[in-house]
Scaffold this motif. Structure first.
Motif: not given
Lengths: 356, 432
Positions: A166, A268, A270-271, A349, B45, B58, B87-88, B90-95
């Motif tokens: 990933r 958002w 902030g990612v 996304s 984050v 983070w 979306n959020i 998924d992103h957090v878990l991915l990163l």
């Protein structure tokens, strides 16, 4: 001091003290019960037998300077008394924690090195309260953080610490994005002449696709189009995949592009490192909107028209064959989305992945 | 006159003094994790854009909470909100990089079942200790089997779920706290679940479907809170159970059951609760306890019981009998709370003179605080208060609160007259 000596001393002197030495060399003695409240000191006393005299003072970790030590000992002195109620303790904590941010950080560091977990919890909570709800600029201001991330750096690939597919995928996405950024830089320097040619083909394609081939609407707007053209140097890159995808989005409905721009901007941001991806893309889409009127240049000569036709065919072919495969590749890590469905529901996304 | 530069240049090199002033970036990793864990996920984050050092800080936070404060909702479109949430997450878990110890998902608009399955799979791989899932809308969600293989779980909380563990499920060896509300679970799955979690200390069970006989076999259980509809409850092997709160949300008809079953629910209930410290009997549970034979006092008094709360219908003879038995069996009671239950229909055996009689052979030796709430001033209620006042020599506070303003004055006038065994007793009257 031998046992005999101790026996003849006055009762007040019987209170035992622990000797502590801070990194700067200064030594002080502290009441035993207060000092033993710190697990690290407790450990040194019990396991190594240190602290009983000036010569054998316990050397405290470097992070504990005398000022912090006195604060910590104040904390210990209060809390080690067993009879206090929870309310009292809470009230003390709240008053205790009122200090400037710099000291708060130092105190956290010192308390952590002494393994005094309740104090670390207290200071962490206080620091979190300071950070919460503030903008990055405000936080940098308060904590004196350098603003050393450039625009491009924010797109830097994540450190690939594990061989996680990933992460590799994300790196690939970022690499593509960076390449596109560079292209944009290059194209900004291209002469106006070249711009115009490219622009025309793009506009023509659009108008052709939108079914406005050469009608009066196009003729009227040619002047304003020229004005807009100069601002639209971002989408010159017909050679890159970016253009294809952008066009694709046009195909799928101009409204969705409009909506998604707003959504994209509000979304958002902030990612991690991808926060600026949104901004970059939104730029593209925002300016894209201005093309929506289906303007065409009314002065097409036949030779150019043929070229345009060929390009359209080429373009259409690429659309139909290349696009789904590319999408599949990008989304291969298992999302259940059909390759053709994107941007219909304004899903920010998906757009991001799609544009890579 | 120098002009004030409001805008900072993007890539200013950090000066020496800056590096000295920045105390926070060099704190140890676990301390930064603690600080960031205490922030809402959004702020945590966002710290990645603060500076170079903060970019990945983070990603190791052990605690991920996704709830309604996750992001600002400017649109009312549910699909949009849901997609954004997906979306959020998924992103957090991915990163995210590191183990996740606490995961909480509780958002109003959360629906997508396949998404949740995917996330549970992801976190089940990372030694999760606390897992909270609240499905606000839609039908009961069935967590995937991978959830049941998380042997590191210490706290599990599910709301609006259907529990059906795989056949290979052998329990959660480390689970200390279990909180199940609005769930569907079959009888044997429930029993197996409880008995296969040997470390279980806290159990909360509210509004459950599918279980009628609650058999609690949990040797380390200390806290038990249950509210729902059931036919039977029994404790096996619950030596340490100290706090019990039970509510039976359905009115049972005593007469039907009398003929069938002569065993005492009351006796059975208390036989395995030797160290109970706090007991709350809510809704219609007292009626349940009054079924069958009710002794005048329990064979083994509850010596540790110091707080008792009972919801009672003062006119019902059976309930009064059961309450009296209880009151006689807790010699060290310090706090008592009686909540009057308004009765919808008159039961067969009404008694209004129960508390008039002198039942007492011993006193409430330690009773200090009493609350009697929701009364309407009827004779049985007033008799009880009178009885209480004359048998509590160390009483400090009696709080009385009527259910409505009707008859307030009469009530107060009566209260004034009652004799008090304790000279320190204060009677506090609260407005309805």
């Amino acid at each position: 001091m031998s046992e005999v000596d101790m026996a003849v001393t006055k009762p007040e002197m019987m209170k035992s003290y622990i000797w502590l030495q801070t990194a700067d060399g200064s030594i002080q003695q502290v009441e035993q019960e207060v000092a033993m409240f710190c697990p690290m000191i407790c450990h040194e006393v019990i396991q190594k037998g240190l602290g009983s005299s000036k010569n054998y003072a316990i050397s405290l970790p470097q992070r504990v300077n005398p000022a912090m030590l006195s604060l910590i000992l104040d904390y210990c002195r209060f809390h080690q008394v067993p009879g206090r109620s929870n309310k009292e303790r809470k009230s003390f904590d709240e008053k205790f924690i009122r200090m400037d941010t710099k000291r708060l950080c130092e105190l956290t560091s010192a308390a952590d090195s002494l393994q005094l977990k309740p104090l670390v919890d207290l200071t962490s909570r206080a620091l979190a309260r300071i950070i919460e709800g503030k903008s990055p600029e405000e936080i940098r201001e308060i904590f004196h953080l350098p603003d050393d991330l450039t625009e491009e750096e924010k797109l830097e690939p994540l450190k690939n610490t594990t061989d996680d597919p990933r992460i590799r995928l994300l790196n690939r996405l970022y690499a593509k994005k960076r390449k596109e950024l560079k292209e944009r830089q290059k194209l900004k320097n291209v002469e106006v002449e070249e711009e115009r040619v490219d622009d025309r083909s793009v506009d023509d394609l659009l108008s052709f696709i939108n079914g406005d081939g050469g009608d009066s609407k196009g003729i009227k707007t040619s002047k304003s189009k020229k004005k807009n053209r100069r601002r639209k140097d971002q989408q010159k890159s017909t050679s890159t995949n970016e253009a294809i995808k952008n066009h694709n989005k046009e195909l799928n409905g101009l409204n969705s592009v409009c909506c998604s721009v707003e959504i994209g901007q509000k979304s958002w941001s902030g990612v991690g490192a991808s926060s600026n991806l949104h901004d970059v893309e939104d730029d593209i889409f925002a300016s894209k909107n201005e093309l929506d009127d289906g303007e065409i240049d009314d002065e097409i000569d036949p030779a150019l028209k043929e070229k345009i036709d060929r390009e359209v065919e080429d373009f259409a072919r690429r659309l139909n064959s290349d696009w789904p495969e590319r999408m599949q590749e990008i989304l291969s890590f298992g999302h259940e989305r059909k390759p053709v469905h994107f941007s219909l529901n304004g899903n920010g996304s998906l757009r991001r992945y799609a544009s890579m | 006159m120098s002009s004030v530069i409001k805008q900072r240049e993007p890539s200013r090199l950090p000066s020496k003094t800056d590096a000295e002033l920045d105390r926070i970036s060099n704190l140890p990793g676990h301390v930064i994790d603690q600080i960031l864990s205490r922030l809402p996920i959004r702020d945590a984050v966002r710290s990645s854009v603060l500076s170079r050092k903060w970019r990945y800080k983070w990603a190791t936070i052990p605690c991920l909470v996704f709830d309604n404060q996750c992001f600002d909702v400017s649109s009312q479109d549910q699909t949009f909100i849901k997609n954004k949430l997906v979306n959020i997450i998924d992103h957090v878990l991915l990163l995210h990089n590191g183990s996740i110890h606490k995961f909480k998902l509780s958002h109003r608009d959360l629906l997508g079942v396949t998404d949740i399955d995917r996330w549970i799979l992801c976190i089940s791989r990372s030694s999760i200790k606390e897992f909270v899932l609240e499905i606000w809308k839609g039908q009961r969600y069935k967590p995937p089997s991978c959830l049941f293989s998380c042997q590191s779980l210490i706290h599990l909380e599910l709301f609006n779920c259907l529990l059906k563990p795989p056949l290979t499920f052998r329990g959660f060896k480390n689970l200390k706290s279990l909180d199940l509300q609005h769930i569907t679970i079959t009888q044997d799955v429930f029993e197996k679940l409880i008995s296969s979690c040997p470390s279980l200390e806290r159990l909360t069970l509210m509004n459950f479907t599918g279980v009628t006989h609650l058999v609690i076999d949990a040797p380390n259980l200390q806290f038990f809170d249950i509210g729902g509809i059931f036919e039977d409850v029994s404790f096996l092997n619950t030596f340490h159970l100290a706090l019990v709160s039970i509510g039976l949300y359905v009115n049972i008809d005593n007469d039907e059951n009398d003929a069938r079953d002569n065993s005492s629910k009351l006796l059975r209930f208390f036989v395995n609760l030797p160290h109970i410290r706090r007991l709350e009997i809510q809704s219609y549970f007292l009626k349940y306890l009054a079924m069958g034979y009710v002794p005048s006092r329990l064979p083994n008094p509850c010596v540790d019981l110091n707080h008792l709360s009972i919801r009672i219908d003062f006119d019902d003879l059976d309930e009064n009998t059961a309450a009296l038995c209880l009151l006689r069996s807790c010699p060290n009671l310090q706090e008592l709370e009686m909540l009057a239950r308004p009765e919808e229909q008159a039961s067969m055996e009404r008694s209004t003179n129960f508390w008039e009689d002198d039942h007492w052979s011993s006193l409430f030796a330690h009773l200090r605080m009493v609350k009697v709430l929701g009364i309407s001033g009827v004779k049985s209620e007033m008799d009880f208060i009178k009885f209480l006042l004359s048998n509590s020599p160390v009483l400090e506070q009696l709080t009385v609160k009527p259910v409505s303003q009707e008859g307030e004055w009469e009530l107060m006038k009566e209260l004034l007259r009652f004799r008090r065994a304790s000279i320190y007793a204060e009677i506090i009257y609260l407005d309805p």
